[in-house]
Scaffold this active site. Structure first.
Site, PDB file in Angstrom:
ATOM      1  CD  GLU A 179      -2.944  -1.208   2.245  1.00 57.73           C
ATOM      2  OE1 GLU A 179      -2.694  -0.630   3.300  1.00 57.73           O
ATOM      3  OE2 GLU A 179      -4.013  -1.804   2.026  1.00 57.73           O
ATOM      4  CD  GLU A 380      -3.849  -6.288   2.394  1.00 56.65           C
ATOM      5  OE1 GLU A 380      -4.703  -5.750   3.116  1.00 56.65           O
ATOM      6  OE2 GLU A 380      -2.642  -6.033   2.451  1.00 56.65           O
TER       7      GLU A 380
HETATM    8  C1  BG6 Z   1      -4.578  -3.250   4.836  1.00 57.46           C
HETATM    9  C2  BG6 Z   1      -3.246  -3.718   5.371  1.00 57.46           C
HETATM   10  O1  BG6 Z   1      -4.602  -1.899   4.709  1.00 57.46           O
HETATM   11  O2  BG6 Z   1      -5.685  -3.472   5.633  1.00 57.46           O
HETATM   12  C3  BG6 Z   1      -3.331  -4.982   6.225  1.00 57.46           C
HETATM   13  O3  BG6 Z   1      -2.344  -3.950   4.316  1.00 57.46           O
HETATM   14  C4  BG6 Z   1      -4.477  -4.824   7.190  1.00 57.46           C
HETATM   15  O4  BG6 Z   1      -2.091  -5.179   6.854  1.00 57.46           O
HETATM   16  C5  BG6 Z   1      -5.764  -4.671   6.380  1.00 57.46           C
HETATM   17  O5  BG6 Z   1      -4.596  -5.880   8.100  1.00 57.46           O
HETATM   18  C6  BG6 Z   1      -7.010  -4.601   7.211  1.00 57.46           C
HETATM   19  O6  BG6 Z   1      -6.917  -3.548   8.126  1.00 57.46           O
HETATM   20  P1  BG6 Z   1      -7.128  -3.785   9.682  1.00 57.46           P
HETATM   21  O7  BG6 Z   1      -6.852  -2.485  10.303  1.00 57.46           O
HETATM   22  O8  BG6 Z   1      -8.528  -4.242   9.860  1.00 57.46           O
HETATM   23  O9  BG6 Z   1      -6.140  -4.840  10.075  1.00 57.46           O
END
Ligand code: BG6
Length: 493
Positions: A179, A380
């Site tokens: 990111e 993701e």
């Molecule tokens: C992304 C990150 O922005 O969001 C992850 O790359 C992260 O590392 C994911 O876990 C979800 O966000 P959160 O805050 O719910 O863990």
């Protein structure tokens, strides 16, 4: 004429994890502390406190995370059982260079990843490696103020050189930064950028030095391009991905003021970094915006050459949600990962108030493919939700429904002509949440028995989504219904 929508045989199915959120073993094998290790647990609406000298009492969740370090072989066997052809994982920088400024790498740290890659190979799973995912050595944050200092580029390249040489035959797909656009906003200036904002006491607070943050952003962009240059010398078959946290933006209304704002925010948040990494130069709108804001960066001729000559090969992004842009400050707001926005009345939201928008994924895929015309990976995508373990099972139909709707939209985007080549949903196994430090905000296909206080056996259990996803992969995305495969046993370790 109607035809069956399907994924190509070459499509890469898998899942994703990040070292700091799963490995634990935070001082094993000579590992040093990273920027993620200084945060205590928090909760939605209750920020994670930061303790740079570890003097605060409380739970530091990354110390144990979900113990992938000890369980990697069994966990990878579970990923193989789902049928993964790829696993996106990150390398903990602090296992390789514990403080960040050592001359020689830490052999014990490298040996851990030797074992992980060997295990993946055994199961025919190819790694997609994120080189830096919130794992910057705390030592470098303290010594240089992180990426604000140009000398960070050499420290990062020292890491890349070791990884490229050692894993030249194990890894094809590299993502230099998770990111990369996160530094366009202040929230992760420490966790992503290693800059210690004045007065920081918790995740996301402290005084933002915007000029320094954008200088850091520039150093990160140059470092990524130099990594591409170096990597292609080591192995011309390496493929490098630009990765964006894509928070899709719509105008809240057809009011031209909302439409213009959505366009501007989309450019500055979602497009800027990928434009640099895929088109080789700062886009005009970013240059103009910085001029108007009085942000003057130190950009050398050599920086410009490196950026121009070393564009990335594919576009990767995380996609969880969308938000709206509104010129009216009074409208209802919603939260999000690096940013929230105006609430969209047509969408539901998760327990953590992230808006759920599967159609937005198709829209986004078409948008980015039209812009870049390179292969795309969704690295993701997933639902953070509270799971309940009952008699060794988790009935996470809400997660299945979230993923099913998103995969259906991916299929439609492929039918639109988008060159989507991989899907690694978040997460292959339960992880520690970045924003809240909670265990309770679970994302995995595999449940790990540990709670927010660190209590539990750390045993692994297959969730219903595990069986469902196995069936999706088995049928190459044709069967998005409820699993019809053999019911899997619950506890696995
Ligand atoms: C992304 C990150 O922005 O969001 C992850 O790359 C992260 O590392 C994911 O876990 C979800 O966000 P959160 O805050 O719910 O863990």
């Amino acid at each position: 004429m109607a035809h069956e929508l399907e994924f190509p045989d070459s499509f890469l199915w898998g899942g994703a994890i990040a070292a700091n959120q799963v490995e634990g073993a935070w001082r094993e094998g000579g590992k040093g502390p990273s920027v993620s290790d200084v945060f205590l647990s928090g909760a939605h609406g209750s920020p994670r406190l930061a303790s740079l000298d570890f003097s605060l009492d409380g739970r530091y969740p990354s110390r144990d995370a979900t113990r992938f370090y000890d369980n990697y072989a069994d966990d990878i066997a579970l990923f193989a059982e789902m049928g993964y052809s790829v696993l996106r994982l990150s390398i903990a920088w602090t296992r390789i260079f514990p403080r960040g400024d050592e001359e020689t790498p830490n052999e014990a740290g490298l040996q851990f990843y030797d074992r992980v890659f060997a295990e993946l190979r055994k199961h025919g799973i190819r790694p997609i490696v994120t080189i830096s995912h919130n794992e910057l050595p705390l030592g470098l944050a303290q010594k240089f103020d992180g990426w604000g200092d140009r000398r960070m580029i050499d420290r990062y390249l020292a890491l890349c050189e070791v990884l490229f040489e050692r894993y030249r035959d194990d890894v094809t797909y590299w993502i230099p930064f998770n990111e990369i656009n996160n530094l366009t906003l202040p929230l992760t200036v420490f966790m992503h950028g290693g800059i210690i904002p004045e007065g920081m006491t918790s995740f996301g607070d402290g005084t933002d030095d915007r000029d320094l943050r954008f200088q850091a952003m520039h150093h990160v962009l140059v470092a990524a391009a130099r990594a591409v240059e170096l990597g292609r010398r080591v192995n011309p078959d390496f493929r490098f991905g630009s990765m964006t946290c894509h928070i899709t933006l719509y105008p809240l209304t057809p009011n031209p003021a909302d439409v213009l704002l959505a366009q501007q925010d989309d450019a500055l948040r979602n497009n800027f970094c990928a434009d640099v990494q895929l088109q080789g130069e700062y886009p005009y709108y970013q240059v103009t915006w910085m001029q108007r804001e009085g942000i003057v960066l130190d950009i050398t001729d050599e920086d410009r050459r490196v950026l121009r000559e070393n564009t990335h090969d594919f576009y990767a992004f995380s996609y969880y949600m969308s938000v709206c842009a509104s010129a009216d400050d009074e409208v209802a707001q919603t939260s999000g990962n690096i940013m929230g926005g105006a609430r969209n009345p047509y969408l539901d939201e998760s327990e953590w108030a992230w808006q759920i928008d599967p159609v937005g994924l198709r829209y986004t895929l078409n948008k980015v493919y039209d812009r870049y015309r390179v292969p795309i990976m969704i690295t993701e995508n997933g639902l953070g939700a509270t799971d309940e373990l009952v008699d060794g099972r988790v009935h996470d139909d809400y997660r299945i429904s979230y993923l099913r709707e998103h995969i259906a939209q991916m299929r439609l985007a492929i039918d639109d002509g988008v060159e989507l080549i991989a899907y690694t949903p978040w997460a292959a196994i339960d992880i520690i949440s970045v924003s809240t430090g909670e265990m309770r905000k679970r994302y995995g296909f595999v449940y790990v028995d540990v709670d927010d206080d660190g209590n539990g056996t750390y045993a692994r259990y297959r969730k219903d989504s595990f069986d469902w996803y196995r069936r999706v992969i088995e049928t190459r995305g044709r069967d998005l219904g409820v699993s019809t495969g053999e019911p899997a046993q619950g506890v696995v370790s």
